[in-house]
Design a protein around this motif. Structure first.
Motif, PDB file in Angstrom:
ATOM      1  N   HIS A 204       0.848  -1.195   0.000  1.00 18.78           N
ATOM      2  CA  HIS A 204       0.000   0.000   0.000  1.00 18.78           C
ATOM      3  C   HIS A 204       0.884   1.246   0.000  1.00 18.78           C
ATOM      4  N   CYS A 205       0.544   2.198  -0.883  1.00 18.08           N
ATOM      5  CA  CYS A 205       1.297   3.438  -0.999  1.00 18.08           C
ATOM      6  C   CYS A 205       0.320   4.591  -1.166  1.00 18.08           C
ATOM      7  N   THR A 206       0.775   5.801  -0.875  1.00 20.16           N
ATOM      8  CA  THR A 206      -0.030   6.997  -1.124  1.00 20.16           C
ATOM      9  C   THR A 206       0.847   8.052  -1.770  1.00 20.16           C
ATOM     10  N   LEU A 207       0.198   8.931  -2.523  1.00 16.43           N
ATOM     11  CA  LEU A 207       0.848  10.092  -3.116  1.00 16.43           C
ATOM     12  C   LEU A 207      -0.077  11.266  -2.888  1.00 16.43           C
ATOM     13  N   GLY A 208       0.446  12.344  -2.345  1.00 13.06           N
ATOM     14  CA  GLY A 208      -0.434  13.471  -2.083  1.00 13.06           C
ATOM     15  C   GLY A 208       0.296  14.774  -1.877  1.00 13.06           C
ATOM     16  N   ASN A 209      -0.509  15.832  -1.876  1.00 10.37           N
ATOM     17  CA  ASN A 209      -0.047  17.173  -1.539  1.00 10.37           C
ATOM     18  C   ASN A 209      -1.277  17.970  -1.113  1.00 10.37           C
ATOM     19  N   GLN A 210      -1.152  19.289  -0.998  1.00  7.67           N
ATOM     20  CA  GLN A 210      -2.274  20.104  -0.546  1.00  7.67           C
ATOM     21  C   GLN A 210      -3.426  20.130  -1.545  1.00  7.67           C
ATOM     22  N   HIS A 211      -3.231  19.606  -2.765  1.00  2.00           N
ATOM     23  CA  HIS A 211      -4.267  19.618  -3.796  1.00  2.00           C
ATOM     24  C   HIS A 211      -5.004  18.283  -3.936  1.00  2.00           C
ATOM     25  N   GLY A 212      -4.576  17.261  -3.222  1.00  2.14           N
ATOM     26  CA  GLY A 212      -5.256  15.969  -3.312  1.00  2.14           C
ATOM     27  C   GLY A 212      -4.378  14.823  -2.856  1.00  2.14           C
ATOM     28  N   ARG A 213      -4.978  13.637  -2.859  1.00  6.02           N
ATOM     29  CA  ARG A 213      -4.296  12.431  -2.390  1.00  6.02           C
ATOM     30  C   ARG A 213      -4.800  11.245  -3.197  1.00  6.02           C
ATOM     31  N   VAL A 214      -3.895  10.336  -3.537  1.00  5.59           N
ATOM     32  CA  VAL A 214      -4.223   9.132  -4.284  1.00  5.59           C
ATOM     33  C   VAL A 214      -3.696   7.934  -3.499  1.00  5.59           C
ATOM     34  N   GLU A 215      -4.562   6.936  -3.287  1.00  8.75           N
ATOM     35  CA  GLU A 215      -4.169   5.674  -2.649  1.00  8.75           C
ATOM     36  C   GLU A 215      -3.791   4.700  -3.756  1.00  8.75           C
ATOM     37  N   LEU A 216      -2.684   3.997  -3.583  1.00  4.44           N
ATOM     38  CA  LEU A 216      -2.195   3.066  -4.595  1.00  4.44           C
ATOM     39  C   LEU A 216      -1.983   1.683  -3.989  1.00  4.44           C
ATOM     40  N   VAL A 217      -2.187   0.661  -4.805  1.00  2.21           N
ATOM     41  CA  VAL A 217      -1.864  -0.711  -4.433  1.00  2.21           C
ATOM     42  C   VAL A 217      -0.916  -1.270  -5.478  1.00  2.21           C
ATOM     43  N   ALA A 218      -0.444  -2.483  -5.246  1.00  6.90           N
ATOM     44  CA  ALA A 218       0.551  -3.110  -6.108  1.00  6.90           C
ATOM     45  C   ALA A 218       0.202  -2.981  -7.588  1.00  6.90           C
ATOM     46  N   GLY A 219       1.176  -2.511  -8.358  1.00  7.16           N
ATOM     47  CA  GLY A 219       1.015  -2.395  -9.806  1.00  7.16           C
ATOM     48  C   GLY A 219       0.447  -1.069 -10.269  1.00  7.16           C
ATOM     49  N   GLN A 220       0.061  -0.192  -9.345  1.00  2.39           N
ATOM     50  CA  GLN A 220      -0.494   1.103  -9.738  1.00  2.39           C
ATOM     51  C   GLN A 220       0.573   2.192  -9.630  1.00  2.39           C
ATOM     52  N   ALA A 221       0.391   3.224 -10.471  1.00  3.16           N
ATOM     53  CA  ALA A 221       1.290   4.367 -10.466  1.00  3.16           C
ATOM     54  C   ALA A 221       0.473   5.644 -10.556  1.00  3.16           C
ATOM     55  N   SER A 222       1.039   6.711 -10.074  1.00  5.09           N
ATOM     56  CA  SER A 222       0.407   8.028 -10.160  1.00  5.09           C
ATOM     57  C   SER A 222       1.521   9.064 -10.223  1.00  5.09           C
ATOM     58  N   GLU A 223       1.159  10.237 -10.723  1.00  2.00           N
ATOM     59  CA  GLU A 223       2.145  11.310 -10.752  1.00  2.00           C
ATOM     60  C   GLU A 223       1.510  12.627 -10.383  1.00  2.00           C
ATOM     61  N   ILE A 224       2.361  13.505  -9.916  1.00  2.53           N
ATOM     62  CA  ILE A 224       2.002  14.915  -9.762  1.00  2.53           C
ATOM     63  C   ILE A 224       2.777  15.599 -10.871  1.00  2.53           C
ATOM     64  N   PRO A 225       2.071  16.134 -11.890  1.00  2.59           N
ATOM     65  CA  PRO A 225       2.765  16.614 -13.087  1.00  2.59           C
ATOM     66  C   PRO A 225       3.477  17.955 -12.928  1.00  2.59           C
ATOM     67  N   GLY A 226       3.650  18.429 -11.724  1.00  2.01           N
ATOM     68  CA  GLY A 226       4.395  19.658 -11.493  1.00  2.01           C
ATOM     69  C   GLY A 226       3.943  20.333 -10.229  1.00  2.01           C
ATOM     70  N   ALA A 227       4.746  21.262  -9.771  1.00  2.00           N
ATOM     71  CA  ALA A 227       4.414  22.002  -8.549  1.00  2.00           C
ATOM     72  C   ALA A 227       3.079  22.692  -8.706  1.00  2.00           C
ATOM     73  N   GLY A 228       2.222  22.591  -7.690  1.00  2.00           N
ATOM     74  CA  GLY A 228       0.910  23.227  -7.711  1.00  2.00           C
ATOM     75  C   GLY A 228      -0.187  22.385  -8.335  1.00  2.00           C
ATOM     76  N   ALA A 229       0.155  21.203  -8.839  1.00  2.00           N
ATOM     77  CA  ALA A 229      -0.836  20.312  -9.467  1.00  2.00           C
ATOM     78  C   ALA A 229      -1.242  19.217  -8.494  1.00  2.00           C
ATOM     79  N   ALA A 230      -2.454  18.705  -8.694  1.00  2.00           N
ATOM     80  CA  ALA A 230      -2.948  17.571  -7.895  1.00  2.00           C
ATOM     81  C   ALA A 230      -2.419  16.270  -8.466  1.00  2.00           C
ATOM     82  N   PRO A 231      -2.330  15.217  -7.646  1.00  2.33           N
ATOM     83  CA  PRO A 231      -1.936  13.907  -8.161  1.00  2.33           C
ATOM     84  C   PRO A 231      -2.959  13.382  -9.169  1.00  2.33           C
ATOM     85  N   ASN A 232      -2.468  12.757 -10.229  1.00  3.62           N
ATOM     86  CA  ASN A 232      -3.367  12.114 -11.202  1.00  3.62           C
ATOM     87  C   ASN A 232      -3.913  10.831 -10.611  1.00  3.62           C
ATOM     88  N   PRO A 233      -5.234  10.558 -10.832  1.00  2.00           N
ATOM     89  CA  PRO A 233      -5.785   9.286 -10.317  1.00  2.00           C
ATOM     90  C   PRO A 233      -5.209   8.100 -11.072  1.00  2.00           C
TER      91      PRO A 233
END
Length: 173
Positions: free
Chosen positions: A144-173
């Motif tokens: 189990h992993c998470t990716l987040g910032n002040q604009h949002g949060r994404v929960e990830l499980v095995a085999g999933q990926a997400s990115e924050i495409p730059g400063a000030g952007a929310a994580p992509n689902p």
């Protein structure tokens, strides 16, 4: 030595970080002093910075629990927080550039960048960060992993990926 799967460790032992592998131009030390060439067995203390040069790699072993942090070429991070005992190990890295792969063997490990924070609480995660674009890419390899910032949060499980495409952007689902 790094514990192998199924090996028990004493969680009351002091929590420490040491270089288990060094390949090429790898340095460490405080951010205020001149870097020291890393060798196998060298200890990185809280507040210390680790760097890999071009075509260089390193493995940092978090002991006694056996968590591994592998550093890609041109990676820089500071050991920002490090629990004193391994009973409930919490480690925080402040990553300035590059890529790390984490094989967690207990506790929690957070990777902070200027763009966001990635956390692994169960097994394996990869984090890549480009300080020029602010792009942060996280791949949950196991657990189990998470990716987040002040604009949002994404929960990830095995085999999933997400990115924050730059400063000030929310994580992509």
């Amino acid at each position: 030595a790094v514990p192998t799967e199924g090996t028990l460790y004493d969680p009351t032992e002091p929590h420490r970080a040491r270089f288990g592998e060094v390949d090429g131009d790898v340095t460490y030390g405080s951010t205020e002093s001149d870097p020291i060439p890393a060798v196998v067995g060298a200890q990185l203390t809280m507040g210390g910075q680790a760097r890999t040069g071009l075509d260089s790699r390193a493995r940092l072993d978090l002991l006694p629990e056996g968590t591994i942090v592998r550093m890609a070429p041109e990676t820089i991070f500071t050991l920002d927080e490090f629990s004193e005992t391994a009973e409930t190990p919490v480690t925080k890295l402040a990553m300035l550039a590059g890529q790390v792969w984490i094989i967690l063997n207990g506790g929690e490990l957070d990777v902070h960048t200027l763009t966001g924070q990635a956390t692994v609480t169960g097994s394996m995660m990869s984090v890549a960060y480009d300080p020029d674009t602010g792009d942060m890419l996280v791949t949950c390899l196991e657990g189990h992993c998470t990716l987040g910032n002040q604009h949002g949060r994404v929960e990830l499980v095995a085999g999933q990926a997400s990115e924050i495409p730059g400063a000030g952007a929310a994580p992509n689902p």
